[in-house]
Design a protein around this motif. Structure first.
Motif, mmCIF file in Angstrom:
data_model
loop_
_atom_site.group_PDB
_atom_site.id
_atom_site.type_symbol
_atom_site.label_atom_id
_atom_site.label_comp_id
_atom_site.label_asym_id
_atom_site.label_seq_id
_atom_site.Cartn_x
_atom_site.Cartn_y
_atom_site.Cartn_z
ATOM 1 N N UNK A 251 0.822 -1.211 0.000
ATOM 2 C CA UNK A 251 0.000 0.000 0.000
ATOM 3 C C UNK A 251 0.855 1.260 0.000
ATOM 4 N N UNK A 252 2.060 1.184 0.570
ATOM 5 C CA UNK A 252 2.981 2.325 0.578
ATOM 6 C C UNK A 252 3.922 2.314 -0.633
ATOM 7 N N UNK A 253 3.757 1.334 -1.519
ATOM 8 C CA UNK A 253 4.576 1.186 -2.731
ATOM 9 C C UNK A 253 6.054 0.956 -2.406
ATOM 10 N N UNK A 254 6.307 0.373 -1.243
ATOM 11 C CA UNK A 254 7.677 -0.033 -0.898
ATOM 12 C C UNK A 254 8.050 -1.288 -1.684
ATOM 13 N N UNK A 255 7.073 -2.158 -1.882
ATOM 14 C CA UNK A 255 7.285 -3.377 -2.669
ATOM 15 C C UNK A 255 6.387 -3.326 -3.906
ATOM 16 N N UNK A 256 6.699 -4.211 -4.868
ATOM 17 C CA UNK A 256 5.935 -4.236 -6.124
ATOM 18 C C UNK A 256 4.848 -5.297 -6.146
ATOM 19 N N UNK A 257 5.115 -6.435 -5.498
ATOM 20 C CA UNK A 257 4.192 -7.562 -5.624
ATOM 21 C C UNK A 257 4.150 -8.385 -4.350
ATOM 22 N N UNK A 258 3.006 -9.034 -4.134
ATOM 23 C CA UNK A 258 2.857 -10.018 -3.059
ATOM 24 C C UNK A 258 2.667 -11.383 -3.710
ATOM 25 N N UNK A 259 3.473 -12.344 -3.302
ATOM 26 C CA UNK A 259 3.332 -13.714 -3.796
ATOM 27 C C UNK A 259 2.505 -14.498 -2.781
ATOM 28 N N UNK A 260 1.361 -14.972 -3.206
ATOM 29 C CA UNK A 260 0.455 -15.679 -2.305
ATOM 30 C C UNK A 260 1.054 -17.009 -1.855
ATOM 31 N N UNK A 261 0.701 -17.418 -0.648
ATOM 32 C CA UNK A 261 1.148 -18.686 -0.082
ATOM 33 C C UNK A 261 -0.035 -19.650 0.014
ATOM 34 N N UNK A 262 0.247 -20.938 0.146
ATOM 35 C CA UNK A 262 -0.840 -21.892 0.399
ATOM 36 C C UNK A 262 -1.597 -21.525 1.672
ATOM 37 N N UNK A 263 -2.830 -21.953 1.772
ATOM 38 C CA UNK A 263 -3.636 -21.680 2.965
ATOM 39 C C UNK A 263 -2.907 -22.191 4.204
ATOM 40 N N UNK A 264 -2.795 -21.320 5.206
ATOM 41 C CA UNK A 264 -2.100 -21.696 6.431
ATOM 42 C C UNK A 264 -0.618 -21.396 6.420
ATOM 43 N N UNK A 265 -0.091 -20.902 5.284
ATOM 44 C CA UNK A 265 1.331 -20.565 5.206
ATOM 45 C C UNK A 265 2.109 -21.490 4.294
ATOM 46 N N UNK A 266 3.290 -21.042 3.881
ATOM 47 C CA UNK A 266 4.117 -21.802 2.936
ATOM 48 C C UNK A 266 4.492 -23.171 3.466
ATOM 49 N N UNK A 267 4.573 -23.309 4.793
ATOM 50 C CA UNK A 267 4.966 -24.594 5.386
ATOM 51 C C UNK A 267 3.918 -25.681 5.162
ATOM 52 N N UNK A 268 2.686 -25.299 4.843
ATOM 53 C CA UNK A 268 1.630 -26.283 4.612
ATOM 54 C C UNK A 268 1.800 -27.012 3.283
ATOM 55 N N UNK A 269 2.400 -26.332 2.313
ATOM 56 C CA UNK A 269 2.625 -26.944 0.998
ATOM 57 C C UNK A 269 3.847 -26.280 0.361
ATOM 58 N N UNK A 270 5.043 -26.641 0.823
ATOM 59 C CA UNK A 270 6.265 -25.990 0.333
ATOM 60 C C UNK A 270 6.446 -26.070 -1.182
ATOM 61 N N UNK A 271 6.079 -27.202 -1.783
ATOM 62 C CA UNK A 271 6.263 -27.347 -3.233
ATOM 63 C C UNK A 271 5.416 -26.346 -3.994
ATOM 64 N N UNK A 272 4.170 -26.161 -3.545
ATOM 65 C CA UNK A 272 3.294 -25.186 -4.195
ATOM 66 C C UNK A 272 3.838 -23.776 -4.013
ATOM 67 N N UNK A 273 4.357 -23.478 -2.813
ATOM 68 C CA UNK A 273 4.939 -22.158 -2.556
ATOM 69 C C UNK A 273 6.136 -21.912 -3.469
ATOM 70 N N UNK A 274 6.984 -22.926 -3.628
ATOM 71 C CA UNK A 274 8.164 -22.793 -4.487
ATOM 72 C C UNK A 274 7.770 -22.595 -5.944
ATOM 73 N N UNK A 275 6.760 -23.322 -6.404
ATOM 74 C CA UNK A 275 6.321 -23.209 -7.794
ATOM 75 C C UNK A 275 5.762 -21.815 -8.076
ATOM 76 N N UNK A 276 5.037 -21.243 -7.115
ATOM 77 C CA UNK A 276 4.486 -19.900 -7.286
ATOM 78 C C UNK A 276 5.611 -18.873 -7.430
ATOM 79 N N UNK A 277 6.653 -19.018 -6.597
ATOM 80 C CA UNK A 277 7.797 -18.110 -6.703
ATOM 81 C C UNK A 277 8.489 -18.286 -8.056
ATOM 82 N N UNK A 278 8.651 -19.522 -8.489
ATOM 83 C CA UNK A 278 9.314 -19.787 -9.768
ATOM 84 C C UNK A 278 8.572 -19.135 -10.924
ATOM 85 N N UNK A 279 7.248 -19.277 -10.952
ATOM 86 C CA UNK A 279 6.469 -18.688 -12.035
ATOM 87 C C UNK A 279 6.567 -17.167 -12.010
ATOM 88 N N UNK A 280 6.591 -16.592 -10.822
ATOM 89 C CA UNK A 280 6.741 -15.137 -10.705
ATOM 90 C C UNK A 280 8.096 -14.705 -11.261
#
Length: 316
Positions: A251-280
């Motif tokens: 909201x303050x434009x300090x960052x450009x993007x938010x990468x969403x995590x699996x429900x409950x946090x990246x630790x709930x599905x690390x592979x899905x979290x990694x794939x999302x970062x890779x695609x970004x």
């Protein structure tokens, strides 16, 4: 919020117990029903997470860390070591990787996923040689025209006497200066906890992202509460006032993007979290590839100048 968490833990424990019983059709049906309720509660908790909750997720020992992401994101990775002056700081991983068809230099602050690993990596708190290793690899990337990817995950630079004796402040300042002028694209992102100058030393970039439950701040909430109020018990209040979540910083434009995590946090599905970062990263690398060097440097300069202009305007 706490009521939701207690209920969710109770349901998850019930599911685990039911799965140990002989699975009759009725028990299987009840497990499916409870898993549905659990997923629904996780979504509600995700929408209602407060700043302190996100800090707890960012610091969680179960959260996937830099080395895991590097292994999952890169099709190939060769790690390089040492700053060519003092030694090899294991709090920073660096090397050459291939993501799809693009060869990049990856530099990442590294925290462990166990007590032993955390001690080995100094809990992600780098010494000067770590920042100098990072800069050596950045200059190498510039020489061979490789884009740079930085993953930030540190409570801050190590503040021990030996780090100061070896020039901690100078090492961080040099990184800030040199990164502002590197003639290759830089993508940086916070994947856990981004603290103080120790995080900023890898944060001068053309694109800056944060994972959904990551935090980024000038000091820890504990430090903030101790300095401002002399009361460590006000740490949750400090966290909410510091505006350190990805949503606040976007909201303050300090960052450009938010990468969403699996429900409950990246630790709930690390592979899905990694794939999302890779695609970004693939999308951003393709976009930055089209930008000329002069335009890249000008845009990077303007990105950080605007914060100073905003502050001056507010003071006036």
């Amino acid at each position: 919020m706490e009521d939701y968490k207690v209920t969710l833990r109770t349901i998850d424990e019930a599911i685990k117990k039911l799965k140990k019983i002989y699975l009759t059709p009725e028990i299987q049906e009840e497990i499916v029903r409870l898993e549905g309720v659990s997923n629904s509660l996780e979504k509600q908790i995700g929408y209602q997470l407060e700043a302190w909750d996100k800090i707890q997720l960012a610091r969680s020992i179960d959260r996937p860390r830099s080395r895991y992401y590097i292994e999952k994101i890169c099709d190939e990775f060769i790690e390089l070591h040492g700053d060519r002056h003092f030694g090899d700081d294991q709090a920073i991983i660096g090397g050459i990787g291939r993501i799809g068809e693009t060869v990049v230099t990856i530099i990442a602050q590294s925290r462990g996923m166990s007590a032993k690993e955390n001690i080995q990596m100094n809990f992600g708190m780098s010494h000067p040689e770590g920042y100098r290793k990072a800069l050596r690899l950045m200059k190498q990337a510039e020489k061979f025209n490789r884009p740079i990817i930085c993953l930030i995950d540190t409570p801050g630079a190590y503040c021990g006497i030996e780090a100061e004796e070896r020039g901690q402040g100078q090492a961080i300042a040099t990184n800030l200066f040199e990164m502002s002028q590197l003639k290759v694209p830089i993508i940086s992102g916070v994947i856990g906890e981004g603290g103080s100058g120790g995080a900023l030393a890898l944060g001068i970039a053309d694109r800056f992202f944060m994972q959904e439950n990551a935090v980024y701040s000038i000091v820890s909430p504990e430090g903030f509460a101790s300095i401002l109020w002399k009361d460590i018990n006000r740490v949750k209040e400090a966290a909410s006032r510091m505006k350190l979540t990805a949503q606040d910083l976007l909201s303050y434009e300090i960052i450009d993007d938010i990468i969403l995590e699996p429900i409950g946090g990246a630790q709930q599905n690390p592979e899905a979290a990694a794939d999302t970062i890779k695609q970004y990263l693939l999308a951003q690398l393709e976009e930055l590839r089209q930008v000329g060097c002069e335009e890249l440097l000008k845009s990077r300069y303007e990105r950080f100048r605007k914060f100073g202009r905003t502050e001056t305007a507010q003071e006036g």
